[in-house]
Motif scaffolding. Sequence first.
Motif, PDB file in Angstrom:
ATOM      1  N   PHE A 120      10.696   3.054 -14.264  1.00  0.00           N
ATOM      2  CA  PHE A 120       9.284   3.301 -13.975  1.00  0.00           C
ATOM      3  C   PHE A 120       8.927   2.838 -12.571  1.00  0.00           C
ATOM      4  O   PHE A 120       8.266   3.558 -11.803  1.00  0.00           O
ATOM      5  CB  PHE A 120       8.410   2.578 -15.006  1.00  0.00           C
ATOM      6  CG  PHE A 120       6.940   2.616 -14.704  1.00  0.00           C
ATOM      7  CD1 PHE A 120       6.193   3.752 -14.947  1.00  0.00           C
ATOM      8  CD2 PHE A 120       6.297   1.502 -14.164  1.00  0.00           C
ATOM      9  CE1 PHE A 120       4.828   3.796 -14.664  1.00  0.00           C
ATOM     10  CE2 PHE A 120       4.939   1.537 -13.873  1.00  0.00           C
ATOM     11  CZ  PHE A 120       4.210   2.681 -14.123  1.00  0.00           C
ATOM     12  N   ALA A 121       9.380   1.638 -12.195  1.00  0.00           N
ATOM     13  CA  ALA A 121       9.044   1.087 -10.883  1.00  0.00           C
ATOM     14  C   ALA A 121       9.660   1.913  -9.757  1.00  0.00           C
ATOM     15  O   ALA A 121       8.968   2.272  -8.787  1.00  0.00           O
ATOM     16  CB  ALA A 121       9.514  -0.373 -10.794  1.00  0.00           C
ATOM     17  N   CYS A 122      10.938   2.234  -9.862  1.00  0.00           N
ATOM     18  CA  CYS A 122      11.606   2.978  -8.794  1.00  0.00           C
ATOM     19  C   CYS A 122      11.024   4.387  -8.652  1.00  0.00           C
ATOM     20  O   CYS A 122      10.808   4.867  -7.526  1.00  0.00           O
ATOM     21  CB  CYS A 122      13.102   3.034  -9.066  1.00  0.00           C
ATOM     22  SG  CYS A 122      13.935   1.440  -8.928  1.00  0.00           S
ATOM     23  N   THR A 123      10.778   5.041  -9.767  1.00  0.00           N
ATOM     24  CA  THR A 123      10.218   6.394  -9.712  1.00  0.00           C
ATOM     25  C   THR A 123       8.815   6.383  -9.112  1.00  0.00           C
ATOM     26  O   THR A 123       8.463   7.256  -8.308  1.00  0.00           O
ATOM     27  CB  THR A 123      10.172   7.009 -11.122  1.00  0.00           C
ATOM     28  OG1 THR A 123      11.487   7.017 -11.668  1.00  0.00           O
ATOM     29  CG2 THR A 123       9.654   8.437 -11.069  1.00  0.00           C
ATOM     30  N   GLN A 128       5.494   7.743  -4.429  1.00  0.00           N
ATOM     31  CA  GLN A 128       4.447   7.468  -3.451  1.00  0.00           C
ATOM     32  C   GLN A 128       4.938   7.698  -2.028  1.00  0.00           C
ATOM     33  O   GLN A 128       4.197   8.198  -1.172  1.00  0.00           O
ATOM     34  CB  GLN A 128       3.942   6.030  -3.614  1.00  0.00           C
ATOM     35  CG  GLN A 128       3.228   5.762  -4.920  1.00  0.00           C
ATOM     36  CD  GLN A 128       2.014   6.636  -5.095  1.00  0.00           C
ATOM     37  OE1 GLN A 128       1.135   6.670  -4.239  1.00  0.00           O
ATOM     38  NE2 GLN A 128       1.949   7.350  -6.212  1.00  0.00           N
ATOM     39  N   LEU A 129       6.167   7.346  -1.752  1.00  0.00           N
ATOM     40  CA  LEU A 129       6.719   7.541  -0.404  1.00  0.00           C
ATOM     41  C   LEU A 129       6.845   9.021  -0.061  1.00  0.00           C
ATOM     42  O   LEU A 129       6.751   9.403   1.111  1.00  0.00           O
ATOM     43  CB  LEU A 129       8.081   6.856  -0.294  1.00  0.00           C
ATOM     44  CG  LEU A 129       8.078   5.324  -0.382  1.00  0.00           C
ATOM     45  CD1 LEU A 129       9.501   4.783  -0.348  1.00  0.00           C
ATOM     46  CD2 LEU A 129       7.250   4.714   0.746  1.00  0.00           C
ATOM     47  N   LEU A 130       7.054   9.847  -1.080  1.00  0.00           N
ATOM     48  CA  LEU A 130       7.217  11.286  -0.848  1.00  0.00           C
ATOM     49  C   LEU A 130       5.915  12.058  -1.009  1.00  0.00           C
ATOM     50  O   LEU A 130       5.891  13.266  -0.788  1.00  0.00           O
ATOM     51  CB  LEU A 130       8.251  11.870  -1.822  1.00  0.00           C
ATOM     52  CG  LEU A 130       9.671  11.304  -1.789  1.00  0.00           C
ATOM     53  CD1 LEU A 130      10.585  12.144  -2.656  1.00  0.00           C
ATOM     54  CD2 LEU A 130      10.207  11.238  -0.374  1.00  0.00           C
ATOM     55  N   ILE A 325       3.682   0.689   2.717  1.00  0.00           N
ATOM     56  CA  ILE A 325       3.382   1.207   1.376  1.00  0.00           C
ATOM     57  C   ILE A 325       4.193   0.451   0.329  1.00  0.00           C
ATOM     58  O   ILE A 325       3.665   0.006  -0.702  1.00  0.00           O
ATOM     59  CB  ILE A 325       3.655   2.718   1.303  1.00  0.00           C
ATOM     60  CG1 ILE A 325       2.627   3.484   2.133  1.00  0.00           C
ATOM     61  CG2 ILE A 325       3.615   3.209  -0.151  1.00  0.00           C
ATOM     62  CD1 ILE A 325       2.963   4.946   2.334  1.00  0.00           C
ATOM     63  N   VAL A 326       5.494   0.295   0.592  1.00  0.00           N
ATOM     64  CA  VAL A 326       6.339  -0.441  -0.355  1.00  0.00           C
ATOM     65  C   VAL A 326       5.861  -1.886  -0.484  1.00  0.00           C
ATOM     66  O   VAL A 326       5.780  -2.440  -1.584  1.00  0.00           O
ATOM     67  CB  VAL A 326       7.812  -0.396   0.089  1.00  0.00           C
ATOM     68  CG1 VAL A 326       8.671  -1.308  -0.791  1.00  0.00           C
ATOM     69  CG2 VAL A 326       8.342   1.035   0.035  1.00  0.00           C
TER      70      VAL A 326
END
Length: 455
Positions: A120-123, A128-130, A325-326
């Motif tokens: 969930f966290a990685c996705t 958001q970055l994309l 963002i990260v």
Amino acid sequence: MTILNSRIAQFGNFLRGHAHWLRTLQWVVVFFYLFLLIVPTFVHLPDESARVFNHLVVFAQFVFWGIWWPFVLISMLLMGRVWCGWFCPEGMLTEWASERGRNHPIPRWVRWQGWPFMAFACTTIYGQLLSVYQYPLAAMLVLGGSTVAALGVGYWYGRSKRVWCRYLCPVNGVFNLLAKLSPWHYRVDVDAWKAPQAKVVPINCAPLVPMRNMQGATECHMCGRCSDYRGAITLSMRSPEAEITQVAKGSGWETVLILFGLMGLAVGAFQWTASPWLVEAKQMMAEWLVNRDIFWPLQDNAPWWILTHYPEVNDSFSWLDGGLIVAYICGSMLLLGGSLYLCLKLADRILPGRDALSVHKLTQSFIPTAACGVFLGLSALTVNLLKHEGVATAWAPAARAVLLSLALVWSLRLFWRLAGQRTMQWWPRLGALVLAGLGLALYGWAWVMLFFVWA
């Protein structure tokens, strides 16, 4: 009530007897999903004049992020994991691949309990970055990548099982939590299960639920295949609070997913685009870099599959944007999630009967508020798209305030009930409730900032 319960049980049997209808429905959803996922990538990006019904990219965006995901969450609360068992394209495809696959045993690393949070966290961060909500290429990479992984896992592991859905799906953990509030579940009669049977026809529980010991709706996909199995499994109604107060014990990874995932990381993911703090931090960092002749972090030359890069519509992230963002999302996760955990840990210490799982049990009471927050974040895009279509949205602020208030009250009620299972003395219960309320107020304020202060 007896007649109603009988009709509900009959509906479960109806699902069992018409499983082929459900499979056909799932294939229809698969083709619709693949069409909206793939075809928009070949269409030019929309301009300001594009609308839902005259541009395929905007239509796909509205279907995926304006309707599909927000109301999938609502369906979990109302009907359990019906989405997974009746509609989900990945569930259909992974089971289909597993029926034709290699049938390898499920390894220990797949069963790791931390996958629901990590996936969930990685996705979420990668999406958001994309700018996954805005661009079809990003949606195809994030959603399509998940679908390809589901096919691969289905082909390699299990026999006619949904190994992907049970262990690795990025939203499996979220769906598990939300389904605990469903007023429907398949109830198991232990005595009827133990009764002698003349002949027992084996059935395939694709999501690998241990049917004999099934007590809640967490992992059940509500497909109805097991309805009336051994005369012991019946589709039934229950209180939406029953699973949290009577069944769920909680676990460390569920606590992490609730507090640091749904109530920490998700807030940062929805909040960063409107946050003046991020703008100020970017300006300070940019000045610091320029003063030292460090210019590469300010360049926006990353490919679209690493950071948003669509210069034709003047939308590209620099390396500095991506890093901030990260940092913002992870900072929200640690700050908000950590504060919530601290409040619950202190509340747990006030109450008697503390053990290794007691704080995790109390954390379950925060599920309604966590679910409401994610819905509000996803539905914000729905409201924006409706506004772009010329639909009046003046009702949105009041609706958000009401939904968030109701969710907060429900979480406090659940916490009070769970605290009452440990002591009936009013003083420790009230003290613990105040601490839990402090954490929930902090979480609620994060949404007030987004929707009412920064709007």
